[in-house]
Design an enzyme around this catalytic site. Sequence first.
Site, mmCIF file in Angstrom:
data_model
loop_
_atom_site.group_PDB
_atom_site.id
_atom_site.type_symbol
_atom_site.label_atom_id
_atom_site.label_comp_id
_atom_site.label_asym_id
_atom_site.label_seq_id
_atom_site.Cartn_x
_atom_site.Cartn_y
_atom_site.Cartn_z
ATOM 1 C CG HIS A 309 -46.184 -5.891 -12.113
ATOM 2 N ND1 HIS A 309 -45.984 -7.141 -12.648
ATOM 3 C CD2 HIS A 309 -47.131 -6.046 -11.149
ATOM 4 C CE1 HIS A 309 -46.762 -8.020 -12.033
ATOM 5 N NE2 HIS A 309 -47.473 -7.383 -11.129
ATOM 6 N NE ARG A 312 -49.065 -9.860 -14.411
ATOM 7 C CZ ARG A 312 -49.405 -11.005 -14.990
ATOM 8 N NH1 ARG A 312 -49.275 -11.145 -16.287
ATOM 9 N NH2 ARG A 312 -49.883 -12.004 -14.267
#
Length: 362
Positions: A309, A312
């Site tokens: 994440h 991201r």
Amino acid sequence: MKHPLEELKDPTENLLLWIGRFLRYKCTSLSNSQVKDQNKVFECLNELNQACSSSQLEKVCKKARNAGLLGINTYALPLLKFHEYFSKARLITERLAFNSLKNIDEVMLAEFLSVYTGGLSLATKKNYRIALLGLFSYIDKQNQDENEKSYIYNITLKNISGVNQSAGNKLPTHLNNEELEKFLESIDKIEMSAKVRARNRLLIKIIVFTGMRSNEALQLKIKDFTLENGCYTILIKGKGDKYRAVMLKAFHIESLLKEWLIERELYPVKNDLLFCNQKGSALTQAYLYKQVERIINFAGLRREKNGAHMLRHSFATLLYQKRHDLILVQEALGHASLNTSRIYTHFDKQRLEEAASIWEEN
């Protein structure tokens, strides 16, 4: 079917019984869009009925999550922590409050939250509150005595310090442009076994270059890729079963994709998954996290949070810095709200420099 509030003599066992029932209920009400094997879900539901310890419940919930019920641990962890608190408090105190489930109230729950959520992020604290509210709302509706009367807790947890406040704009952990280049170099340099090398490098590079969520990447299928004019268009099934498309320059992944597809032919692939293990099943998010963390450590880029994440967030930050287009960030990342994308404006170096230079203007 309704049950007596306290079927057993031990209140800790009664609490565990209700937690198990609630978690079973959540398994039937959470989104099942990621479930690929319904038999595994049925197994989990059956095992939740039979679980007689917190460790067994935890094990079954992990199994349910791996089966595709991604949100179950959001409820399981806080509730099992509450059971731990209740059990310990009953052993070390003489307070009558821990002798019956009827004595559980807002004060006790506030004490639990104070003890067990110190040092946790505001988002995690809110998850604890949501899990507790869910459990006691469920008990309110599902308990009934022999006279067909229910004991109602009516728990609200509205005045809990540090839980109800606004989440604010905490800046997400990310890698800057130079660090991303170093991370990409490390993907190719770090040693990996021959069987997983192409697969893992391909998977992680796709996340870096597109900013897709880890569970979105793990559920990709070959049919989701279309090659045209030197670019792959990738169809992504995102949150809420909403689809979006992203584009990726073919030269970034082409050789790895070809290499992995040759290796993949040796596996009994299920559901046409692009990424699978040797049994043909989907890779887990826990496995992906470990692989990303391993590369981050190898590159000397360790952060507070080191999973996929963060990649991201890194993609989104770089995208905004180079294009200054919030709508583009929203569309690329699949955010339902533009406000979610707005956090990345905090990393706009140009804007920060403009703010710092106001004292030099006439």
